[in-house]
Design a protein around this motif. Structure first.
Motif, PDB file in Angstrom:
ATOM      1  N   GLN A   7     -59.264  15.285 -78.255  1.00 35.12           N
ATOM      2  CA  GLN A   7     -59.587  14.066 -78.983  1.00 35.12           C
ATOM      3  C   GLN A   7     -60.662  13.234 -78.277  1.00 35.12           C
ATOM      4  N   THR A   8     -60.672  13.287 -76.949  1.00 37.93           N
ATOM      5  CA  THR A   8     -61.567  12.418 -76.178  1.00 37.93           C
ATOM      6  C   THR A   8     -62.780  13.153 -75.616  1.00 37.93           C
TER       7      THR A   8
ATOM      8  N   PRO B 174     -54.546  11.791 -63.468  1.00 33.58           N
ATOM      9  CA  PRO B 174     -54.779  10.912 -64.620  1.00 33.58           C
ATOM     10  C   PRO B 174     -53.835   9.713 -64.576  1.00 33.58           C
ATOM     11  N   TYR B 175     -54.327   8.559 -64.979  1.00 31.76           N
ATOM     12  CA  TYR B 175     -53.523   7.347 -65.114  1.00 31.76           C
ATOM     13  C   TYR B 175     -53.588   6.931 -66.577  1.00 31.76           C
ATOM     14  N   LEU B 176     -52.481   7.113 -67.276  1.00 31.76           N
ATOM     15  CA  LEU B 176     -52.429   6.895 -68.731  1.00 31.76           C
ATOM     16  C   LEU B 176     -51.454   5.789 -69.075  1.00 31.76           C
ATOM     17  N   LYS B 177     -51.764   5.022 -70.108  1.00 30.33           N
ATOM     18  CA  LYS B 177     -50.827   3.985 -70.542  1.00 30.33           C
ATOM     19  C   LYS B 177     -51.078   3.642 -72.010  1.00 30.33           C
TER      20      LYS B 177
ATOM     21  N   LEU C  27     -51.196   0.736 -74.371  1.00 31.13           N
ATOM     22  CA  LEU C  27     -51.352  -0.710 -74.210  1.00 31.13           C
ATOM     23  C   LEU C  27     -51.045  -1.424 -75.516  1.00 31.13           C
TER      24      LEU C  27
ATOM     25  N   PHE D 199     -52.296  -0.635 -62.390  1.00 37.21           N
ATOM     26  CA  PHE D 199     -53.564  -0.882 -63.078  1.00 37.21           C
ATOM     27  C   PHE D 199     -53.383  -1.596 -64.411  1.00 37.21           C
ATOM     28  N   VAL D 200     -52.137  -1.851 -64.780  1.00 41.78           N
ATOM     29  CA  VAL D 200     -51.847  -2.488 -66.060  1.00 41.78           C
ATOM     30  C   VAL D 200     -51.075  -3.782 -65.798  1.00 41.78           C
ATOM     31  N   TYR D 201     -51.394  -4.822 -66.556  1.00 38.35           N
ATOM     32  CA  TYR D 201     -50.696  -6.099 -66.394  1.00 38.35           C
ATOM     33  C   TYR D 201     -50.362  -6.633 -67.781  1.00 38.35           C
TER      34      TYR D 201
ATOM     35  N   VAL E 287     -58.066   5.367 -77.061  1.00 38.30           N
ATOM     36  CA  VAL E 287     -57.719   5.964 -78.344  1.00 38.30           C
ATOM     37  C   VAL E 287     -56.809   4.990 -79.092  1.00 38.30           C
TER      38      VAL E 287
ATOM     39  N   PHE F  63     -61.134   6.738 -71.100  1.00 34.82           N
ATOM     40  CA  PHE F  63     -61.225   6.809 -72.566  1.00 34.82           C
ATOM     41  C   PHE F  63     -60.265   5.799 -73.174  1.00 34.82           C
TER      42      PHE F  63
ATOM     43  N   GLN G  70     -66.257  12.845 -58.213  1.00 35.54           N
ATOM     44  CA  GLN G  70     -65.463  13.219 -59.372  1.00 35.54           C
ATOM     45  C   GLN G  70     -66.146  14.407 -60.032  1.00 35.54           C
TER      46      GLN G  70
ATOM     47  N   MET H 141     -55.803  -3.592 -68.722  1.00 39.95           N
ATOM     48  CA  MET H 141     -55.807  -2.416 -67.840  1.00 39.95           C
ATOM     49  C   MET H 141     -57.165  -2.345 -67.169  1.00 39.95           C
TER      50      MET H 141
ATOM     51  N   PHE I   4     -52.174  -9.317 -60.048  1.00 42.79           N
ATOM     52  CA  PHE I   4     -52.504  -8.023 -60.650  1.00 42.79           C
ATOM     53  C   PHE I   4     -53.140  -7.147 -59.565  1.00 42.79           C
TER      54      PHE I   4
ATOM     55  N   LEU J 101     -53.161  16.483 -68.169  1.00 42.04           N
ATOM     56  CA  LEU J 101     -53.562  15.797 -69.410  1.00 42.04           C
ATOM     57  C   LEU J 101     -53.310  16.717 -70.605  1.00 42.04           C
TER      58      LEU J 101
ATOM     59  N   VAL K  90     -49.642   4.127 -62.380  1.00 39.90           N
ATOM     60  CA  VAL K  90     -50.458   3.530 -63.444  1.00 39.90           C
ATOM     61  C   VAL K  90     -50.110   2.053 -63.639  1.00 39.90           C
TER      62      VAL K  90
ATOM     63  N   ASN L 102     -55.370  19.142 -64.227  1.00 37.22           N
ATOM     64  CA  ASN L 102     -54.245  18.207 -64.153  1.00 37.22           C
ATOM     65  C   ASN L 102     -53.381  18.419 -65.396  1.00 37.22           C
TER      66      ASN L 102
ATOM     67  N   PHE M  13     -57.614   6.767 -67.283  1.00 31.22           N
ATOM     68  CA  PHE M  13     -58.745   7.159 -66.427  1.00 31.22           C
ATOM     69  C   PHE M  13     -58.261   8.252 -65.492  1.00 31.22           C
ATOM     70  N   VAL M  14     -59.208   8.967 -64.929  1.00 34.72           N
ATOM     71  CA  VAL M  14     -58.893  10.037 -63.990  1.00 34.72           C
ATOM     72  C   VAL M  14     -59.501   9.664 -62.642  1.00 34.72           C
TER      73      VAL M  14
END
Lengths: 209, 209, 209, 209, 209, 209
Positions: B189-190, A128-131, A133, F50-52, A150, A148, B171, A139, F77, B182, F47, B180, A121-122
């Motif tokens: 893709q998104t 941006p916060y990307l991970k 999973l 926001f992830v657990y 993917v 988003f 936003q 999350m 969390f 990204l 990030v 940023n 998410f941004v």
């Protein structure tokens, strides 16, 4: 020990009007309001109003985004009406993607059950916060922010998003911009995108003008 | 008729702890929480905490979008903390535009004071709602939905948006996507946008990758 | 690149019940509830539900208080129903005054567009907060507190109050006390005002008893 | 049957941070915010935080209004912090009166325990709602509306108001207008009262100017 | 001084739709929703909608628990609908008890008017909070937690609980477990109680299976 | 096309105080309040807040109830603080059971991922709502009502409950009654259970008195 009819309380309660209590199962035929759907008459409520089986069925991912979202919002699942929560199912075939979108009315927690998902998410400050999973990861996507998902691997991925509202809403960026009759010139002016790019996506998504 | 010190009430109240009442002027130095900033000690509150003059000054519109937004949110205007409302000022030079954006935390009502503004939002079902607003018109943008404002005439336009939260958030679509780091490929893709288009806007807005 | 009908999601959504999402434009003919008016059917909603032009017209100030308030609350402006915000217009001729009043259901931010306004509110501890507001100034009046506005100059003043509720309510002190049939003696007892004063104002405002 | 230490759950919970759950007893020494006081550390909470004995003592009614109000709001009763409710005690000697006032932050239900009370509120449309309440009667005063209570008999009256907020606030009309340094002329302009009347009440209540 | 029909405001307001303001007296015949009952038409509202006399009558305690609870919730007292508060009356004969119960939708403050009451609640960490309450004492029971009240003396006790919701709900533990057709085996499995104990209480309370 | 540093807006925002926006990641070291934990400084948020990943690990079910619950509430969390949602993981070995319990602060939706679960809740009117849930089924348990889950098959079951609050709370009936020092006699009086039954369960669960 014997308990005769004992609570004055219950006599009073049962002689009263159907009360606004415990739950408010959606009555889709009565008016809705800012707080949700009207409540079904208590006498008509059954356990099946509180159970939903639609998320047990895989969505059809034989489409261009190789993905499917199946909602269990108040509009599909009457038992969550007024209760501040709802769920959905997310299927991502290999290469599948849920493009940038927001939920105007809820925060989301995504639970990965199978496969690998790259999610992000941004924030308002454009960070941006990307991970990536894995199975069992969760999350959170704060309310209203662009995010988003993917498929991050070569196998199908399955996830279940939970929402902090029975009617979280969903606004998919590409659809909002290109899948309607907004004039290309106006979109260009308000997105800085090139007209050719806009027309290309309008064509792909069924937009006009 | 004479009123001696009379209410037991007031003796009690004044001997009590600083109470959570009436208002909670933001104390920017104490911790903030999900409901907003901590409250300034009552003894330090003055009328100037409740008045903000920053919206009286025209924003600088000599920039690429020929527009400026000046916020009076809780972060700038401590008196609105916890009160469910805030304002901003919007200056649009001829040709000016506020590109597509959302407020994740508030609905907005825009009030046009001068000039003509073409405003619009897109609903979750992708229906656009567009209107050319004249002086004195107001338009509401429901919480979290994508919307924009464009100067609709050849003269400067001035408007004041009100928000249903002291911290509505903002936003801006292009900034969220392009300002940023990204990866271009991930954005492609998104969003379904072409890589060339993405790189062009990253370049213009200062994004990388 | 081609996007066939692709989201299972949308098929599901469109086959579902009208959803409680995005907005709830007031349907004045259906029942209202504690959260606001019922929602208009989505198919009947148009952009004009989200735009209100009534605030563009100056109120008639040829009256004893030389002032006029024009509301755009949910009762007049259906688009703000359920969205936590509303606006109004305030015209003050020279010498004009909006006497002491409260909004039981909302905080207010007043925006001065033209002229000079002396505004003030009184807190629960009886401290008055007074300020002379110039063009572009904003001032917040916390929910439920007594406040007033007075034209502070020799020229007409124009201001726009925003409210943190679509139905802020308005209780004007003099009207509440004197513009009804409350017995003079009871008013005297509960306000400490002299009977003669009460009768004088009842006469002026159309009250009886 | 034996239950060894069994829930993984509880191990996890007890190794976690002090949780925000169940209640939030006010810690008067930490910062407060829009939602109320900070929470006392769980280890310091005792049953006495949830019990308040101050309402068992009759207020002192030997004053000009022959009345006393004793609050048990969050500022006095730490256990109600964050829980959406508070109480108070109302003593009315014969001839006693609680003059017109509002609670900016709560609705009130008044419960009469002894004697007779004439109570009333005025709605936004200036309609008064008056009733003589006997022992055991309850009457609701909607949030923010002007209301009063008067001893309706020749004997002491006792009542307990409940509020829909731990910090309902209290604005007493006469005090807000006359027990401060608001200029007589400004009050006259914003209330339509005669200057002599204003000066008389300022004198009685300790106001100046 | 004369005040002709003066506020443009009021003309506008009176020509508008019945507004959502001040209060929302329950209309038991219209649909209810998550926020409460629909509102009675303003023209049909009278002061009696805001007053309830049912709590002035002692409940019948000649039953096995020697206790009676008389509610004044929104279902009985239409004036509190939507206002975030309600009351009830509690009569405890000597030896009387209100067994363990919860209010799923509200916190409670209990006010003791006569006699002595032993009250207690259990927090999520299983800590019990117990107190013997005397006349004039108040005790708060945080939302949703198990609590009880027992007559602590040899004389009748009278108390009035206030709730932070117009529809607090009430779930009495024994009734929930034993006064229905839940299979004894399932109850045993989910409560660890012995089957004989369950059957005994089912018999006493009218449960089956 | 080039976009120089352009929004006055952003200059203002960046020169302002850390704003209350988007999210409020829990800072476990600062005070908490009724709305949740204080917010971590934005600069310290990553990030990983926001992830657990804790729900990816099966709970240890080698205990008397053959079950384990692993929470991902705000206390575990930090990213869900203030966002109105949280999750947990539920493991049920064959024969496993989560005994009757409530969540005082949230509604729950249970999602079954593996195996079969018999779930049920009891409404305020004592009606039980029971269902055998299969893989993919979801069931909602309205806030504050007693409910349970039992493994309905011979194989391990796995489910994920979602909650409408970041701090839903959990009160397990047997623990609240028996796992503390409440006097057996008092429990008997307030539950109608036999003293022998109470003592037996106190013994099993580690209670005293």
């Amino acid at each position: 020990m014997i308990f005769p009819i004992f609570f004055t309380f219950f006599l009073l309660l049962s002689s009263s009007h159907a009360s606004v209590q415990d739950f408010c199962v959606a009555d889709y035929k009565a008016p809705d309001g800012p707080a949700g759907y009207s409540c079904k008459k208590p006498a008509k409520v059954t356990v099946d109003d509180f159970v939903y089986s639609g998320l047990g069925i895989a969505g059809n991912t034989t489409n261009i985004i190789k993905a499917a979202v199946t909602p269990a919002f108040a509009a599909q699942f009457p038992g969550v009406n007024g209760l501040g929560i709802s769920l959905a199912r997310l299927d991502l075939a290999p290469g599948g993607v849920i493009p940038f979108h927001t939920h105007p009315g809820a925060s989301e927690v995504l639970l990965v059950i199978q496969g690998t998902i790259i999610a992000g998410f941004v924030a308002s400050d454009n960070t941006p916060y990307l991970k990536t999973l894995k199975k069992g990861d969760i999350m959170v996507f704060p309310q209203g922010l662009l995010h988003f998902q993917v498929n991050g691997g070569g196998t199908p991925a399955l996830a279940f998003p939970s929402f902090s509202s029975p009617s979280p809403g969903l606004q998919i960026l590409d659809f909002a911009l290109f899948k309607n009759d907004l004039a290309t010139e106006l979109i260009a002016q308000t997105t800085f995108l090139d007209a050719a790019q806009i027309k290309k996506l309008k064509g792909a998504l069924g937009g006009t003008n």
